[in-house]
Design a protein around this motif. Structure first.
Motif, PDB file in Angstrom:
ATOM      1  N   GLU A  11       0.883  -1.239  -0.008  1.00 49.26           N
ATOM      2  CA  GLU A  11      -0.015  -0.027   0.035  1.00 49.26           C
ATOM      3  C   GLU A  11       0.932   1.380  -0.007  1.00 49.26           C
ATOM      4  O   GLU A  11       0.334   2.434  -0.342  1.00 49.26           O
ATOM      5  N   ASN A  12       2.179   1.253   0.447  1.00 51.25           N
ATOM      6  CA  ASN A  12       2.994   2.471   0.328  1.00 51.25           C
ATOM      7  C   ASN A  12       3.810   2.437  -0.754  1.00 51.25           C
ATOM      8  O   ASN A  12       4.775   3.134  -1.013  1.00 51.25           O
ATOM      9  N   GLY A  13       3.525   1.451  -1.730  1.00 52.92           N
ATOM     10  CA  GLY A  13       4.416   1.561  -3.177  1.00 52.92           C
ATOM     11  C   GLY A  13       5.770   0.756  -2.906  1.00 52.92           C
ATOM     12  O   GLY A  13       6.431   0.724  -3.707  1.00 52.92           O
ATOM     13  N   GLU A  14       5.926   0.195  -1.899  1.00 53.59           N
ATOM     14  CA  GLU A  14       7.268  -0.613  -1.663  1.00 53.59           C
ATOM     15  C   GLU A  14       7.174  -2.171  -2.218  1.00 53.59           C
ATOM     16  O   GLU A  14       6.091  -2.624  -2.204  1.00 53.59           O
ATOM     17  N   ALA A  15       8.343  -2.662  -2.692  1.00 56.93           N
ATOM     18  CA  ALA A  15       8.648  -3.947  -3.052  1.00 56.93           C
ATOM     19  C   ALA A  15       7.992  -4.908  -1.983  1.00 56.93           C
ATOM     20  O   ALA A  15       8.407  -4.743  -0.756  1.00 56.93           O
ATOM     21  N   ASN A  16       7.310  -5.871  -2.310  1.00 57.27           N
ATOM     22  CA  ASN A  16       6.722  -6.858  -1.396  1.00 57.27           C
ATOM     23  C   ASN A  16       6.641  -8.041  -2.187  1.00 57.27           C
ATOM     24  O   ASN A  16       5.875  -8.599  -3.237  1.00 57.27           O
ATOM     25  N   MET A  17       6.996  -9.358  -1.241  1.00 58.97           N
ATOM     26  CA  MET A  17       6.653 -10.450  -2.068  1.00 58.97           C
ATOM     27  C   MET A  17       5.368 -10.607  -1.534  1.00 58.97           C
ATOM     28  O   MET A  17       4.715 -10.870  -0.410  1.00 58.97           O
ATOM     29  N   VAL A  18       4.379 -11.258  -2.467  1.00 56.77           N
ATOM     30  CA  VAL A  18       2.989 -11.375  -2.326  1.00 56.77           C
ATOM     31  C   VAL A  18       2.639 -12.547  -1.385  1.00 56.77           C
ATOM     32  O   VAL A  18       3.446 -13.729  -1.501  1.00 56.77           O
ATOM     33  N   ASP A  19       1.674 -12.686  -0.546  1.00 58.03           N
ATOM     34  CA  ASP A  19       1.291 -13.471   0.564  1.00 58.03           C
ATOM     35  C   ASP A  19       0.407 -14.403  -0.256  1.00 58.03           C
ATOM     36  O   ASP A  19      -0.821 -13.947  -0.660  1.00 58.03           O
ATOM     37  N   VAL A  20       0.932 -15.595  -0.454  1.00 56.13           N
ATOM     38  CA  VAL A  20       0.134 -16.730  -1.144  1.00 56.13           C
ATOM     39  C   VAL A  20      -0.568 -17.689  -0.053  1.00 56.13           C
ATOM     40  O   VAL A  20      -1.228 -18.552  -0.793  1.00 56.13           O
ATOM     41  N   THR A  21      -0.619 -17.337   1.106  1.00 49.49           N
ATOM     42  CA  THR A  21      -0.654 -18.218   2.085  1.00 49.49           C
ATOM     43  C   THR A  21      -2.215 -18.756   1.984  1.00 49.49           C
ATOM     44  O   THR A  21      -2.760 -20.163   2.149  1.00 49.49           O
ATOM     45  N   GLU A  22      -3.289 -17.903   1.512  1.00 51.50           N
ATOM     46  CA  GLU A  22      -4.621 -18.301   1.564  1.00 51.50           C
ATOM     47  C   GLU A  22      -5.038 -18.667   0.165  1.00 51.50           C
ATOM     48  O   GLU A  22      -6.261 -19.152  -0.108  1.00 51.50           O
ATOM     49  N   LYS A  23      -4.011 -18.557  -0.849  1.00 46.15           N
ATOM     50  CA  LYS A  23      -4.469 -19.170  -2.311  1.00 46.15           C
ATOM     51  C   LYS A  23      -4.547 -20.824  -2.094  1.00 46.15           C
ATOM     52  O   LYS A  23      -3.938 -21.451  -1.354  1.00 46.15           O
ATOM     53  N   SER A  24      -5.622 -21.066  -2.982  1.00 42.73           N
ATOM     54  CA  SER A  24      -5.857 -22.715  -3.415  1.00 42.73           C
ATOM     55  C   SER A  24      -4.602 -23.521  -4.014  1.00 42.73           C
ATOM     56  O   SER A  24      -3.940 -22.744  -4.725  1.00 42.73           O
ATOM     57  N   VAL A  25      -4.274 -24.309  -3.642  1.00 44.05           N
ATOM     58  CA  VAL A  25      -3.256 -25.458  -3.954  1.00 44.05           C
ATOM     59  C   VAL A  25      -3.905 -25.988  -5.450  1.00 44.05           C
ATOM     60  O   VAL A  25      -4.714 -26.710  -5.238  1.00 44.05           O
ATOM     61  N   THR A  26      -3.374 -25.667  -6.376  1.00 42.09           N
ATOM     62  CA  THR A  26      -3.912 -26.452  -7.818  1.00 42.09           C
ATOM     63  C   THR A  26      -2.735 -26.899  -8.710  1.00 42.09           C
ATOM     64  O   THR A  26      -1.918 -26.369  -8.226  1.00 42.09           O
ATOM     65  N   SER A  27      -3.116 -27.368  -9.575  1.00 44.27           N
ATOM     66  CA  SER A  27      -1.924 -28.107 -10.696  1.00 44.27           C
ATOM     67  C   SER A  27      -1.930 -26.659 -11.379  1.00 44.27           C
ATOM     68  O   SER A  27      -2.711 -26.061 -12.000  1.00 44.27           O
ATOM     69  N   ARG A  28      -0.518 -26.311 -11.885  1.00 48.74           N
ATOM     70  CA  ARG A  28      -0.409 -25.170 -12.563  1.00 48.74           C
ATOM     71  C   ARG A  28       0.841 -25.286 -13.338  1.00 48.74           C
ATOM     72  O   ARG A  28       1.906 -26.260 -13.460  1.00 48.74           O
ATOM     73  N   THR A  29       0.733 -24.994 -14.608  1.00 46.40           N
ATOM     74  CA  THR A  29       1.606 -25.315 -15.604  1.00 46.40           C
ATOM     75  C   THR A  29       1.856 -23.851 -16.421  1.00 46.40           C
ATOM     76  O   THR A  29       1.001 -23.089 -16.767  1.00 46.40           O
ATOM     77  N   ALA A  30       2.816 -23.731 -17.246  1.00 43.96           N
ATOM     78  CA  ALA A  30       3.234 -22.687 -17.928  1.00 43.96           C
ATOM     79  C   ALA A  30       4.512 -23.049 -19.059  1.00 43.96           C
ATOM     80  O   ALA A  30       5.149 -24.026 -18.620  1.00 43.96           O
ATOM     81  N   THR A  31       4.241 -22.391 -20.095  1.00 43.34           N
ATOM     82  CA  THR A  31       4.980 -22.749 -21.224  1.00 43.34           C
ATOM     83  C   THR A  31       5.768 -21.381 -21.701  1.00 43.34           C
ATOM     84  O   THR A  31       4.893 -20.444 -21.546  1.00 43.34           O
ATOM     85  N   ALA A  32       7.074 -21.392 -22.238  1.00 42.92           N
ATOM     86  CA  ALA A  32       7.573 -20.192 -22.614  1.00 42.92           C
ATOM     87  C   ALA A  32       8.124 -20.291 -23.825  1.00 42.92           C
ATOM     88  O   ALA A  32       8.739 -21.601 -24.107  1.00 42.92           O
ATOM     89  N   GLU A  33       8.616 -19.669 -24.669  1.00 39.99           N
ATOM     90  CA  GLU A  33       9.480 -19.935 -25.888  1.00 39.99           C
ATOM     91  C   GLU A  33      10.396 -18.547 -26.120  1.00 39.99           C
ATOM     92  O   GLU A  33      10.053 -17.379 -25.564  1.00 39.99           O
ATOM     93  N   GLY A  34      11.523 -18.843 -26.708  1.00 43.12           N
ATOM     94  CA  GLY A  34      12.405 -17.657 -27.101  1.00 43.12           C
ATOM     95  C   GLY A  34      13.395 -18.280 -28.498  1.00 43.12           C
ATOM     96  O   GLY A  34      13.195 -19.350 -28.594  1.00 43.12           O
ATOM     97  N   TYR A  35      14.043 -17.408 -28.838  1.00 43.26           N
ATOM     98  CA  TYR A  35      14.901 -17.676 -30.063  1.00 43.26           C
ATOM     99  C   TYR A  35      16.414 -17.017 -29.790  1.00 43.26           C
ATOM    100  O   TYR A  35      16.568 -16.260 -29.342  1.00 43.26           O
ATOM    101  N   ILE A  36      17.186 -17.881 -30.409  1.00 43.52           N
ATOM    102  CA  ILE A  36      18.715 -17.256 -30.773  1.00 43.52           C
ATOM    103  C   ILE A  36      18.910 -17.539 -32.328  1.00 43.52           C
ATOM    104  O   ILE A  36      18.932 -18.623 -32.748  1.00 43.52           O
ATOM    105  N   SER A  37      19.215 -16.419 -32.803  1.00 44.90           N
ATOM    106  CA  SER A  37      19.372 -16.369 -34.263  1.00 44.90           C
ATOM    107  C   SER A  37      20.947 -16.408 -34.297  1.00 44.90           C
ATOM    108  O   SER A  37      21.687 -15.889 -33.508  1.00 44.90           O
ATOM    109  N   MET A  38      21.591 -16.918 -35.414  1.00 50.70           N
ATOM    110  CA  MET A  38      22.924 -16.970 -35.646  1.00 50.70           C
ATOM    111  C   MET A  38      23.353 -17.210 -37.126  1.00 50.70           C
ATOM    112  O   MET A  38      22.205 -17.400 -37.905  1.00 50.70           O
TER     113      MET A  38
END
Length: 163
Positions: A11-38
Motif C-alpha cells: 500500500e506504500n508502493g514498496e516492493a513486497n513478496m505476495v502472500d500466497v498463504t490463502e491461495k488454493s493449491v492447484t495444478s499449475r503449468t506454464a510454457t515459454a519460448e524464445g529464439y537465438i539467431s545465428m
C-alpha cells in the motif's frame, strides 16, 4: 491496459513478496519460448553435433532446467517452488537460421510457474550463446515470452496472435 493492480507493491508502493498463504493449491503449468539467431554455418555446426565443445543442446537443456529450479534465487520477489516437471526443448529453424527454445514447467502449488518457464528459456538461450560465441559473436537472443499458463484462480491463458 488491465485494471489489475501491481501485486508486488504494498500500500506504500514498496516492493513486497505476495502472500500466497490463502491461495488454493492447484495444478499449475506454464510454457515459454524464445529464439537465438545465428549464422547459417553456426546453426549447421550445432545441428550436426560438430561443435568442438560437444553437444551444446544437451548442455543448454540442463542449464535451462537448473535455472528454472533456481528462479527464486535470481528474481528477488519470486516464491521458491517445488517444481514437479521442467522440460526444455529445441527446434532448429534453418529458414530463419535460428533455434527456438521451448520450456514447460509444472507443479501443484499456490502460485504460478511463468517466471520459472521464462527463466528456463532465457538461460538455455544464454548457454547456447556462451558455447557458440567464439565462432559467432553476432548471435542474437530475442522473442522470449510466456505462451500458456494453466491453473489457479485465473484458470487458463494462451497467447493470442495479436498479443
Amino acid at each position: 491496459m488491465s485494471n489489475k493492480h501491481l501485486t508486488h507493491l504494498n500500500e506504500n508502493g514498496e516492493a513486497n513478496m505476495v502472500d500466497v498463504t490463502e491461495k488454493s493449491v492447484t495444478s499449475r503449468t506454464a510454457t515459454a519460448e524464445g529464439y537465438i539467431s545465428m549464422s547459417t554455418p553456426t546453426l549447421a555446426m550445432i545441428a550436426a553435433g560438430e561443435h568442438k565443445k560437444g553437444d551444446v543442446f544437451a548442455v543448454a537443456r540442463i542449464a535451462g532446467i537448473q535455472a528454472a529450479k533456481k528462479c527464486a534465487d535470481l528474481i528477488p520477489l519470486c516464491h521458491p517452488l517445488m517444481l514437479s516437471k521442467v522440460q526444455v526443448d529445441f527446434e532448429i529453424d534453418e529458414v530463419n537460421s535460428q533455434v527456438k527454445v521451448i520450456s514447460l514447467c509444472k507443479l501443484t502449488g499456490q502460485t504460478g510457474v511463468e517466471m520459472e518457464a521464462l527463466t528456463a528459456v532465457s538461460v538455455a538461450c544464454l548457454t547456447l550463446f556462451d558455447m557458440c560465441k567464439a565462432v559467432d559473436p553476432a548471435m542474437e537472443i530475442h522473442g522470449i515470452k510466456v505462451m500458456t499458463k494453466v491453473g489457479g484462480k485465473s484458470g487458463q491463458w494462451e497467447r493470442s496472435i495479436t498479443c
